[in-house]
Design an enzyme around this catalytic site. Structure first.
Site, PDB file in Angstrom:
ATOM      1  N   THR A 119      25.101  13.157  58.414  1.00  0.00           N
ATOM      2  CA  THR A 119      25.396  14.346  59.222  1.00  0.00           C
ATOM      3  C   THR A 119      24.287  14.656  60.215  1.00  0.00           C
ATOM      4  O   THR A 119      24.551  14.955  61.385  1.00  0.00           O
ATOM      5  CB  THR A 119      25.631  15.555  58.302  1.00  0.00           C
ATOM      6  OG1 THR A 119      26.750  15.291  57.459  1.00  0.00           O
ATOM      7  CG2 THR A 119      25.906  16.812  59.115  1.00  0.00           C
TER       8      THR A 119
ATOM      9  N   ALA B  56       8.557  34.725  83.425  1.00  0.00           N
ATOM     10  CA  ALA B  56       9.187  35.371  82.276  1.00  0.00           C
ATOM     11  C   ALA B  56      10.633  34.913  82.157  1.00  0.00           C
ATOM     12  O   ALA B  56      11.489  35.309  82.951  1.00  0.00           O
ATOM     13  CB  ALA B  56       9.117  36.892  82.422  1.00  0.00           C
ATOM     14  N   GLY B  57      10.892  34.061  81.168  1.00  0.00           N
ATOM     15  CA  GLY B  57      12.233  33.555  80.941  1.00  0.00           C
ATOM     16  C   GLY B  57      12.901  34.243  79.771  1.00  0.00           C
ATOM     17  O   GLY B  57      12.321  35.122  79.118  1.00  0.00           O
ATOM     18  N   ASN B  58      14.122  33.825  79.471  1.00  0.00           N
ATOM     19  CA  ASN B  58      14.868  34.445  78.386  1.00  0.00           C
ATOM     20  C   ASN B  58      14.272  34.153  77.016  1.00  0.00           C
ATOM     21  O   ASN B  58      14.398  34.961  76.097  1.00  0.00           O
ATOM     22  CB  ASN B  58      16.321  33.957  78.418  1.00  0.00           C
ATOM     23  CG  ASN B  58      17.085  34.492  79.609  1.00  0.00           C
ATOM     24  OD1 ASN B  58      17.259  35.697  79.751  1.00  0.00           O
ATOM     25  ND2 ASN B  58      17.546  33.608  80.475  1.00  0.00           N
TER      26      ASN B  58
ATOM     27  N   VAL C   9       5.582  32.406  80.290  1.00  0.00           N
ATOM     28  CA  VAL C   9       4.481  31.479  80.525  1.00  0.00           C
ATOM     29  C   VAL C   9       3.491  32.124  81.489  1.00  0.00           C
ATOM     30  O   VAL C   9       3.879  32.615  82.557  1.00  0.00           O
ATOM     31  CB  VAL C   9       4.987  30.142  81.099  1.00  0.00           C
ATOM     32  CG1 VAL C   9       3.817  29.193  81.349  1.00  0.00           C
ATOM     33  CG2 VAL C   9       5.990  29.500  80.151  1.00  0.00           C
TER      34      VAL C   9
ATOM     35  N   ALA D 278      15.856  34.264  90.138  1.00  0.00           N
ATOM     36  CA  ALA D 278      14.619  33.878  90.817  1.00  0.00           C
ATOM     37  C   ALA D 278      14.169  32.487  90.410  1.00  0.00           C
ATOM     38  O   ALA D 278      13.623  31.735  91.229  1.00  0.00           O
ATOM     39  CB  ALA D 278      13.524  34.898  90.506  1.00  0.00           C
ATOM     40  N   ASP D 279      14.397  32.111  89.139  1.00  0.00           N
ATOM     41  CA  ASP D 279      13.954  30.798  88.676  1.00  0.00           C
ATOM     42  C   ASP D 279      14.640  29.671  89.435  1.00  0.00           C
ATOM     43  O   ASP D 279      14.011  28.658  89.778  1.00  0.00           O
ATOM     44  CB  ASP D 279      14.185  30.661  87.171  1.00  0.00           C
ATOM     45  CG  ASP D 279      15.616  30.945  86.755  1.00  0.00           C
ATOM     46  OD1 ASP D 279      16.359  31.598  87.525  1.00  0.00           O
ATOM     47  OD2 ASP D 279      16.001  30.530  85.642  1.00  0.00           O
TER      48      ASP D 279
ATOM     49  N   THR E 298      16.783  27.810  78.694  1.00  0.00           N
ATOM     50  CA  THR E 298      17.763  28.491  77.857  1.00  0.00           C
ATOM     51  C   THR E 298      19.166  28.132  78.311  1.00  0.00           C
ATOM     52  O   THR E 298      20.062  27.902  77.495  1.00  0.00           O
ATOM     53  CB  THR E 298      17.552  30.010  77.919  1.00  0.00           C
ATOM     54  OG1 THR E 298      16.197  30.308  77.545  1.00  0.00           O
ATOM     55  CG2 THR E 298      18.498  30.728  76.985  1.00  0.00           C
TER      56      THR E 298
END
Length: 270
Positions: free
Chosen positions: A184, A7-9, A13, A108-109, A132
């Site tokens: 640009t 569980a990431g920001n 997954v 933890a990651d 992130t």
């Protein structure tokens, strides 16, 4: 089988490992309000589509940098899979020493990346995780996690540039064909891509200079395939390293005790 939840920001997954290989991975956006029942309705449907038998899942482990999401993820495992999940926290046996000022601050990651990198590719090493945030995790020759660096992630920079300069478009990252942009969009893509390549190369060189031996440099995370092609400094592309770290941590805490030794690690090319 083992269910791994990272569980990431930005995303969560879910992945299933049968003891030999990953059977599949499924990604959903991180939403703090999502319930266990919603996870079940989504994930179990995907299991059915690819032939994963949810009843065969006997173990689970959760790693998260979003503490508020933990309660519903644990409830999903207990109520829908009848499994009490491990949680990647200080209560588990990690098998890797952490040489930082305050280990409780370490995500933890990052610790999982260090563990998996060491076990799969040997030490010393630098893991660059394009998430992130872009993190640089360092393991020394003795196999100890000894810190690193944290920079804003690429997509955070894109969002900030768009918000601060209203006339600049919101764009996706990609590798430009040239550094000199003649409009640009191409100029922005050049600045974002080659600017981050320069940041990554600079930090890899500086960190390597402070280490006790030449490290193996590993790229992981969602944007790792893109950026690993922009520099020759990466030795290994391992997009799923955090998942492998969770798998190794689960095996360590549900099977016979393991201890690290350089001889047991697999070096590059082996």
């Amino acid at each position: 089988m083992l269910l791994v939840i990272d569980a990431g920001n930005t995303n969560i997954v879910f992945a299933v490992h049968d003891g030999e290989s990953w059977l599949g991975q499924w990604r959903i956006s991180t939403n703090e309000a999502r319930t266990a029942d919603e996870y079940a309705a989504w994930l179990l449907t995907l299991f059915d589509r690819v032939g994963v038998n949810a009843k065969a899942i006997t173990r689970a482990i959760i790693g998260t940098v979003v503490p508020v999401a933990l309660y519903e993820l644990r409830r999903f495992c207990r109520e829908w899979l009848d499994v009490v999940p491990l949680v990647a926290n200080a209560r588990l046996d990690w098998g890797i020493d952490v040489l930082v000022d305050n280990p409780n601050e370490l995500g933890a990651d990052r610790r999982l990346n260090g563990l998996a990198g060491r076990e799969l590719f040997g030490a010393p090493l630098i893991v660059v995780d394009f998430g992130t945030a872009t993190t640089f995790d360092v393991v020394n020759s003795a196999g100890q996690f000894c810190g690193g660096a944290i920079a804003p992630g690429v997509n955070l920079s894109i969002d900030a540039l768009h918000r601060a300069a209203a006339r600049l478009p919101r764009m996706s990252i990609g590798r430009p064909t040239a550094a000199i942009g003649r409009n640009t969009s191409v100029a922005m893509r050049s600045g974002l891509f080659w600017g981050y390549v320069g940041l990554v190369e600079g930090l890899i060189h500086r960190i390597s200079d402070e280490m006790d031996a030449k490290p193996t440099v590993i790229a992981t995370g969602g944007l790792a395939p893109l950026f690993s092609e922009g520099t020759p400094l990466f030795d290994v592309l391992a997009p799923d390293l955090t998942l492998d770290g969770l798998r190794l941590l689960a095996d360590r805490n549900t099977g016979p005790p393991l201890s690290y030794s350089p001889e047991r690690s697999q070096g590059i090319g082996q």
